[in-house]
Motif scaffolding. Structure first.
Motif, PDB file in Angstrom:
ATOM      1  N   ILE A  65      46.421  49.358  33.359  1.00 61.74           N
ATOM      2  CA  ILE A  65      45.581  48.587  32.435  1.00 61.74           C
ATOM      3  C   ILE A  65      45.323  47.183  32.972  1.00 61.74           C
ATOM      4  O   ILE A  65      44.193  46.678  32.933  1.00 61.74           O
ATOM      5  CB  ILE A  65      46.232  48.527  31.040  1.00 61.74           C
ATOM      6  N   ALA A  66      46.363  46.538  33.493  1.00 63.45           N
ATOM      7  CA  ALA A  66      46.199  45.189  34.038  1.00 63.45           C
ATOM      8  C   ALA A  66      45.276  45.194  35.247  1.00 63.45           C
ATOM      9  O   ALA A  66      44.468  44.270  35.433  1.00 63.45           O
ATOM     10  CB  ALA A  66      47.559  44.604  34.414  1.00 63.45           C
ATOM     11  N   ALA A  67      45.376  46.226  36.092  1.00 66.64           N
ATOM     12  CA  ALA A  67      44.481  46.332  37.245  1.00 66.64           C
ATOM     13  C   ALA A  67      43.033  46.454  36.793  1.00 66.64           C
ATOM     14  O   ALA A  67      42.128  45.844  37.386  1.00 66.64           O
ATOM     15  CB  ALA A  67      44.876  47.533  38.103  1.00 66.64           C
ATOM     16  N   LEU A  68      42.793  47.207  35.730  1.00 71.30           N
ATOM     17  CA  LEU A  68      41.440  47.345  35.192  1.00 71.30           C
ATOM     18  C   LEU A  68      40.928  46.018  34.656  1.00 71.30           C
ATOM     19  O   LEU A  68      39.789  45.610  34.935  1.00 71.30           O
ATOM     20  CB  LEU A  68      41.430  48.405  34.089  1.00 71.30           C
ATOM     21  N   LEU A  69      41.742  45.317  33.893  1.00 73.45           N
ATOM     22  CA  LEU A  69      41.319  44.047  33.307  1.00 73.45           C
ATOM     23  C   LEU A  69      41.093  42.970  34.370  1.00 73.45           C
ATOM     24  O   LEU A  69      40.179  42.155  34.247  1.00 73.45           O
ATOM     25  CB  LEU A  69      42.360  43.573  32.294  1.00 73.45           C
ATOM     26  N   CYS A  70      41.921  42.971  35.407  1.00 73.82           N
ATOM     27  CA  CYS A  70      41.814  41.939  36.442  1.00 73.82           C
ATOM     28  C   CYS A  70      40.578  42.120  37.312  1.00 73.82           C
ATOM     29  O   CYS A  70      40.160  41.178  37.995  1.00 73.82           O
ATOM     30  CB  CYS A  70      43.060  41.939  37.316  1.00 73.82           C
ATOM     31  N   ARG A  71      39.984  43.285  37.296  1.00 79.91           N
ATOM     32  CA  ARG A  71      38.770  43.504  38.083  1.00 79.91           C
ATOM     33  C   ARG A  71      37.581  42.785  37.480  1.00 79.91           C
ATOM     34  O   ARG A  71      36.604  42.497  38.156  1.00 79.91           O
ATOM     35  CB  ARG A  71      38.469  44.999  38.194  1.00 79.91           C
ATOM     36  N   THR A  72      37.675  42.492  36.193  1.00 79.03           N
ATOM     37  CA  THR A  72      36.555  41.834  35.523  1.00 79.03           C
ATOM     38  C   THR A  72      36.875  40.403  35.114  1.00 79.03           C
ATOM     39  O   THR A  72      36.009  39.685  34.647  1.00 79.03           O
ATOM     40  CB  THR A  72      36.157  42.628  34.263  1.00 79.03           C
ATOM     41  N   GLY A  73      38.136  39.977  35.273  1.00 75.44           N
ATOM     42  CA  GLY A  73      38.540  38.642  34.828  1.00 75.44           C
ATOM     43  C   GLY A  73      38.676  37.658  35.963  1.00 75.44           C
ATOM     44  O   GLY A  73      38.379  37.944  37.119  1.00 75.44           O
ATOM     45  N   LYS A  74      39.089  36.462  35.647  1.00 74.98           N
ATOM     46  CA  LYS A  74      39.311  35.407  36.621  1.00 74.98           C
ATOM     47  C   LYS A  74      40.642  35.622  37.332  1.00 74.98           C
ATOM     48  O   LYS A  74      41.638  35.991  36.719  1.00 74.98           O
ATOM     49  CB  LYS A  74      39.320  34.046  35.932  1.00 74.98           C
ATOM     50  N   ASN A  75      40.638  35.376  38.645  1.00 74.67           N
ATOM     51  CA  ASN A  75      41.855  35.561  39.423  1.00 74.67           C
ATOM     52  C   ASN A  75      42.985  34.656  38.954  1.00 74.67           C
ATOM     53  O   ASN A  75      44.151  34.995  39.044  1.00 74.67           O
ATOM     54  CB  ASN A  75      41.570  35.314  40.908  1.00 74.67           C
ATOM     55  N   GLN A  76      42.612  33.460  38.446  1.00 72.93           N
ATOM     56  CA  GLN A  76      43.631  32.507  38.026  1.00 72.93           C
ATOM     57  C   GLN A  76      44.418  32.999  36.817  1.00 72.93           C
ATOM     58  O   GLN A  76      45.487  32.470  36.507  1.00 72.93           O
ATOM     59  CB  GLN A  76      42.992  31.155  37.692  1.00 72.93           C
ATOM     60  N   LEU A  77      43.915  33.998  36.121  1.00 72.80           N
ATOM     61  CA  LEU A  77      44.554  34.478  34.893  1.00 72.80           C
ATOM     62  C   LEU A  77      45.340  35.768  35.107  1.00 72.80           C
ATOM     63  O   LEU A  77      45.780  36.380  34.142  1.00 72.80           O
ATOM     64  CB  LEU A  77      43.494  34.702  33.810  1.00 72.80           C
ATOM     65  N   ARG A  78      45.533  36.179  36.364  1.00 70.34           N
ATOM     66  CA  ARG A  78      46.204  37.458  36.610  1.00 70.34           C
ATOM     67  C   ARG A  78      47.610  37.499  36.016  1.00 70.34           C
ATOM     68  O   ARG A  78      48.006  38.491  35.425  1.00 70.34           O
ATOM     69  CB  ARG A  78      46.283  37.733  38.119  1.00 70.34           C
ATOM     70  N   ALA A  79      48.372  36.425  36.177  1.00 70.78           N
ATOM     71  CA  ALA A  79      49.743  36.417  35.650  1.00 70.78           C
ATOM     72  C   ALA A  79      49.740  36.601  34.140  1.00 70.78           C
ATOM     73  O   ALA A  79      50.529  37.377  33.591  1.00 70.78           O
ATOM     74  CB  ALA A  79      50.435  35.105  36.026  1.00 70.78           C
ATOM     75  N   LEU A  80      48.836  35.909  33.454  1.00 69.83           N
ATOM     76  CA  LEU A  80      48.732  36.036  32.003  1.00 69.83           C
ATOM     77  C   LEU A  80      48.313  37.439  31.601  1.00 69.83           C
ATOM     78  O   LEU A  80      48.847  38.012  30.641  1.00 69.83           O
ATOM     79  CB  LEU A  80      47.734  35.007  31.469  1.00 69.83           C
ATOM     80  N   VAL A 135      45.043  53.408  43.125  1.00 68.90           N
ATOM     81  CA  VAL A 135      46.182  52.820  43.830  1.00 68.90           C
ATOM     82  C   VAL A 135      47.234  52.351  42.828  1.00 68.90           C
ATOM     83  O   VAL A 135      48.434  52.550  43.018  1.00 68.90           O
ATOM     84  CB  VAL A 135      45.719  51.646  44.720  1.00 68.90           C
ATOM     85  N   ALA A 136      46.782  51.712  41.746  1.00 64.97           N
ATOM     86  CA  ALA A 136      47.709  51.239  40.713  1.00 64.97           C
ATOM     87  C   ALA A 136      48.490  52.404  40.103  1.00 64.97           C
ATOM     88  O   ALA A 136      49.695  52.297  39.857  1.00 64.97           O
ATOM     89  CB  ALA A 136      46.941  50.492  39.628  1.00 64.97           C
ATOM     90  N   LEU A 137      47.806  53.515  39.885  1.00 63.60           N
ATOM     91  CA  LEU A 137      48.468  54.688  39.306  1.00 63.60           C
ATOM     92  C   LEU A 137      49.503  55.262  40.268  1.00 63.60           C
ATOM     93  O   LEU A 137      50.654  55.511  39.879  1.00 63.60           O
ATOM     94  CB  LEU A 137      47.426  55.754  38.958  1.00 63.60           C
ATOM     95  N   ARG A 138      49.119  55.450  41.524  1.00 68.85           N
ATOM     96  CA  ARG A 138      50.040  56.047  42.497  1.00 68.85           C
ATOM     97  C   ARG A 138      51.250  55.154  42.747  1.00 68.85           C
ATOM     98  O   ARG A 138      52.393  55.612  42.721  1.00 68.85           O
ATOM     99  CB  ARG A 138      49.302  56.308  43.815  1.00 68.85           C
ATOM    100  N   LYS A 139      51.009  53.863  42.982  1.00 68.75           N
ATOM    101  CA  LYS A 139      52.120  52.960  43.253  1.00 68.75           C
ATOM    102  C   LYS A 139      52.985  52.754  42.017  1.00 68.75           C
ATOM    103  O   LYS A 139      54.205  52.604  42.118  1.00 68.75           O
ATOM    104  CB  LYS A 139      51.584  51.613  43.755  1.00 68.75           C
ATOM    105  N   GLY A 140      52.354  52.747  40.844  1.00 70.96           N
ATOM    106  CA  GLY A 140      53.122  52.628  39.611  1.00 70.96           C
ATOM    107  C   GLY A 140      54.075  53.797  39.420  1.00 70.96           C
ATOM    108  O   GLY A 140      55.238  53.609  39.067  1.00 70.96           O
ATOM    109  N   LEU A 141      53.588  55.010  39.669  1.00 72.33           N
ATOM    110  CA  LEU A 141      54.430  56.195  39.526  1.00 72.33           C
ATOM    111  C   LEU A 141      55.563  56.206  40.555  1.00 72.33           C
ATOM    112  O   LEU A 141      56.705  56.528  40.228  1.00 72.33           O
ATOM    113  CB  LEU A 141      53.582  57.463  39.660  1.00 72.33           C
ATOM    114  N   ARG A 142      55.254  55.836  41.806  1.00 70.59           N
ATOM    115  CA  ARG A 142      56.295  55.804  42.837  1.00 70.59           C
ATOM    116  C   ARG A 142      57.377  54.780  42.498  1.00 70.59           C
ATOM    117  O   ARG A 142      58.578  55.053  42.621  1.00 70.59           O
ATOM    118  CB  ARG A 142      55.673  55.461  44.194  1.00 70.59           C
TER     119      ARG A 142
END
Length: 218
Positions: A65-80, A135-142
């Motif tokens: 979910i965060a990977a999806l949201l960060c694709r459309t948001g500002k990079n400075q807000l990734r941590a939030l 990638v987020a799904l695969r790495k998250g599961l691993r």
């Protein structure tokens, strides 16, 4: 081992190790992530199971979910974005855990909600490049399976060493607890240190074996 396979593994070992989150690059063994819940709360197999279910329900959905949201948001807000996503997913996870384990989850104390800000779950925000959904799904599961593996291993070993039991069932052939200290954080750190030493030794031995087999085929 097949010579061609050994040569392929030898040539690509670094790339394979980076992608692996279970054995070659386990997040706990190799990077020291997720230690607080592991050392304090995972004192029995049952507690480790509850934490494992929480991680299964929390880590991968948060990352996707965060990977999806960060694709459309500002990079400075990734941590939030990552922390807020983890917090919202945790609300649903908490009620799911209450439905599965009832009040037993109270045994985990603050180390259940602390998963929300666990680097194991939100560390991906540090990288500037947006993460693709697949990638987020695969790495998250691993990462999830790697952490769950260590959780269950440590939880069951600590219960066995401290109480002479596994999941509350006593080992009849064992009339005493081998290491009562294992139920305490200090014992958990000692046990994890031994596991890390053996695990890393096994990884080094595997890599050496692969490189040796590859050289034989040259």
């Amino acid at each position: 081992m097949n010579v061609k396979k050994a040569q392929y593994l030898s040539e690509n070992m670094d790339r394979i190790a980076r992608r692996d989150r279970i054995f070659l690059n386990n997040p706990v063994i190799m990077q020291g992530m997720g230690l607080a819940p592991l050392m304090i709360a995972a004192t029995t197999g049952y507690n480790a199971l509850m934490l494992s279910v929480a991680v299964l329900l929390l880590l991968t959905p948060t990352r996707v979910i965060a990977a999806l949201l960060c694709r459309t948001g500002k990079n400075q807000l990734r941590a939030l974005v990552y922390c807020a996503t983890s917090s919202l997913v945790y609300m649903a996870v908490y009620f799911a855990l209450r439905a599965i384990f009832d009040v037993d989850i109270l045994q985990l104390g603050i180390y259940l909600p602390i998963l929300v800000v666990e680097p194991l779950i939100i560390k991906r925000y540090e990288r500037p490049q947006p993460e693709r959904m697949g990638v987020a799904l695969r790495k998250g599961l691993r990462t999830t399976f790697g952490y769950v593996l260590v959780l269950m291993l440590v939880g069951c070993l600590r219960e066995f060493l401290a109480q002479g039991a596994v999941f509350g069932m006593s080992v009849e052939q064992l009339p005493f607890a081998p290491l009562p200290l294992a139920s305490l954080p200090a014992g958990g750190f000692i046990l994890l240190g031994v596991i890390c030493a053996l695990w890393r030794g096994a990884v080094r031995a595997y890599k050496k074996h692969v490189h040796t087999e590859a050289r034989r085929g040259l």
